[in-house]
Write an enzyme that holds these catalytic residues in place. Structure first.
Site, mmCIF file in Angstrom:
data_model
loop_
_atom_site.group_PDB
_atom_site.id
_atom_site.type_symbol
_atom_site.label_atom_id
_atom_site.label_comp_id
_atom_site.label_asym_id
_atom_site.label_seq_id
_atom_site.Cartn_x
_atom_site.Cartn_y
_atom_site.Cartn_z
ATOM 1 N N HIS A 23 0.823 -1.209 0.000
ATOM 2 C CA HIS A 23 0.000 0.000 0.000
ATOM 3 C C HIS A 23 0.861 1.264 0.000
ATOM 4 C CE1 HIS A 23 -3.163 -2.780 0.806
ATOM 5 N NE2 HIS A 23 -2.687 -3.102 1.999
ATOM 6 N N HIS B 200 -7.013 -4.477 -1.274
ATOM 7 C CA HIS B 200 -6.390 -5.777 -1.531
ATOM 8 C C HIS B 200 -7.081 -6.456 -2.700
ATOM 9 C CE1 HIS B 200 -6.361 -4.833 2.796
ATOM 10 N NE2 HIS B 200 -5.083 -5.146 2.701
#
Lengths: 331, 331
Positions: free
Chosen positions: B57, B219
């Site tokens: 991320h 995700h």
């Protein structure tokens, strides 16, 4: 084509409008000329620094307008040099009594636009000088150039002359500094994928699933050769070695090292590549005094990266370390 | 898979090593725990703020360690919560007498790791509190969560509590501020493409050439629905409207507006999207007081973006405007 685009012909104006809306206190946008300039430019005390080039390389150059860097940018459409009148109008509107400095990446179309604009500006009595940037070691001539191409090393030229201009340096001094930075900057890039210009709607070229374009240009121009997709270590070495060799990197050199993403490569991979590049450079005995990891000069959504080395002098290191304030920030 | 990767199991350690090499004066890296921390942490004067979560991320969260933001980050592998011992060891090594604050995005695995680490730390006498972030309006529960997911709004929580910690705020004060920021933050994202985890070597899910995942998780989790690829204006509106509605955006609100790239979308498109989002928000009568355009919380190389709105109070606006100094910068 999976992109955030309305009508492709509005791609650049809409991007510039978004940039202006995000920076209402610091930037001004003049749609007629794709012109983005500092709210405090022109200044009687500071040479006005202007960069053009095609769009599609953001943050270069419209997002590097601000204190300590550019006074203005007037980009053309995606991968197209700005029209002469954009450059001429930008120079006229934003000229300082201290002079105007053009920074131009070495592509034939950009050179023509800026050279003609300089002639026009001079007939109106403006004091204009131009620096050409040609840091790409991949190829000698190319699809759009005679001589080497200008790529991510451009950032260091902008940063150094921007800092010097802020300190009140003369136009002659800025030309000297910019040319010195260009002379000690070397870059080479590598594409994992092609890029897709909005108006074209499909990739500019084809690369096989296991192919990489070594020495790619920032408009997707061919580089030195197609090589097989390798490990990160292999691919980064294939960039660092020719860059360091061309620079004549010596064991007691202090350098700035940049890993520049070409648009589609995530920052995680850029830092991974940076670690590899850092070890290769220090493995030659050189000292990395300044680190740059991120996107500086892109090719739309191309996956890939370039490596730049700049041999530092005390003056260049001081100018690179000076503060600047541009749109690309997290706060 | 076209990526800069050596052995996929080394992806996160190599990235962290690169980060440490690029920031030798400001960051320290402890490989045993994927731990990156400020060189000046722990401090007797400042609560230590720690964030974990999975990798993939970036810049969240390892690249947001620095003055005015995190004290430390201890990420897990790509899209995997950090092991309990990473979090526990990080807390033990970096605890301040003023206390330790965990910031955790609301995913079941991350909650478990941080809750167990907090229990362990408390048995050793440490004063630990935790803030959970759940700004994603797309879905109520999801593949990996009970309740809403934490996504890019996390940046605002980190930034506000980081600024307050720098001012010497107590642990109780930081919890109050962080929970207040989370309560006024709303986000929704949209994927144009799937992402490819290095260890998997292929895209996490399939999206058709004209399909978009609206409300995607960071995700690659499913969102609200698959919609047809639309114009930039249509797609940005499909994010701004539910975010503004969920926040209950009112005509006299002052807001921060973020357009966050998910990893594979170039900054040109993000600014284009920002312009559209800005007009939609101001079209409802609200004032955009702070603008954020770039990558803050990504999903590897996913093409797409998210929109976040934060309703500002005087206190939150002041904390967001405070200086900070992290690895993600251009100089």
């Amino acid at each position: 084509m999976k992109k955030f685009v309305d009508d492709p012909k509005d791609f650049v104006p809409q991007m510039l409008e978004g940039l202006a809306l995000a920076n209402p206190d610091t930037l001004r946008y003049v749609p007629e000329y794709n012109l983005v300039h500092r709210v405090d430019t022109p200044s009687d005390d500071r040479v006005t620094i202007i960069q053009g080039s095609g769009s599609g390389h953001e943050p270069a150059h419209v997002m590097t307008v601000g204190p300590g860097m550019l006074g203005a940018a007037c980009p053309g459409d995606v991968f197209a040099a700005p029209p002469v009148e954009y450059v001429f109008e930008t120079a006229k509107r934003l000229a300082s009594p201290r002079g105007v400095l053009f920074i131009v990446n070495n592509y034939t179309g950009d050179r023509m636009a800026f050279e003609m604009a300089q002639e026009l500006a001079e007939t109106e009595g403006l004091d204009v000088r131009t620096i050409f940037v040609d840091d790409d070691v991949a190829v000698q001539d190319s699809l759009y150039t005679v001589g080497r191409r200008g790529v991510a090393g451009n950032f260091f030229v902008m940063k150094a002359v921007g800092a010097a201009a802020e300190d009140g340096a003369s136009l002659d001094e800025l030309v000297r500094i910019g040319e010195e930075v260009n002379a000690v900057s070397r870059t080479m890039g590598l594409a994992l994928t092609a890029c897709t210009p909005p108006a074209k709607g499909e990739p500019l070229f084809e690369l096989g699933e296991n192919e990489v374009e070594l020495g790619v240009g920032i408009h997707g121009e061919p580089g030195r050769e197609r090589i097989a997709l390798g490990s990160a270590t292999e691919m980064v070495a294939a960039l660092v070695d020719p860059v360091a060799d061309d620079l004549g990197l010596a064991a007691d050199d202090r350098v700035a090292l940049m890993v520049n993403g070409l648009g589609g490569t995530p920052i995680s991979e850029l830092y991974l590549a940076y670690g590899i590049a850092h070890k290769l450079v220090t493995g030659r005995g050189a000292t990395v005094a300044r680190s740059y990891v991120g996107e500086y000069c892109t090719s739309l959504d191309m996956a890939g990266l370039s490596v730049t080395l700049v041999r530092l002098t005390d003056e260049i290191e001081r100018l690179l370390a000076a503060p600047a304030d541009i749109a690309i920030r997290v706060f």
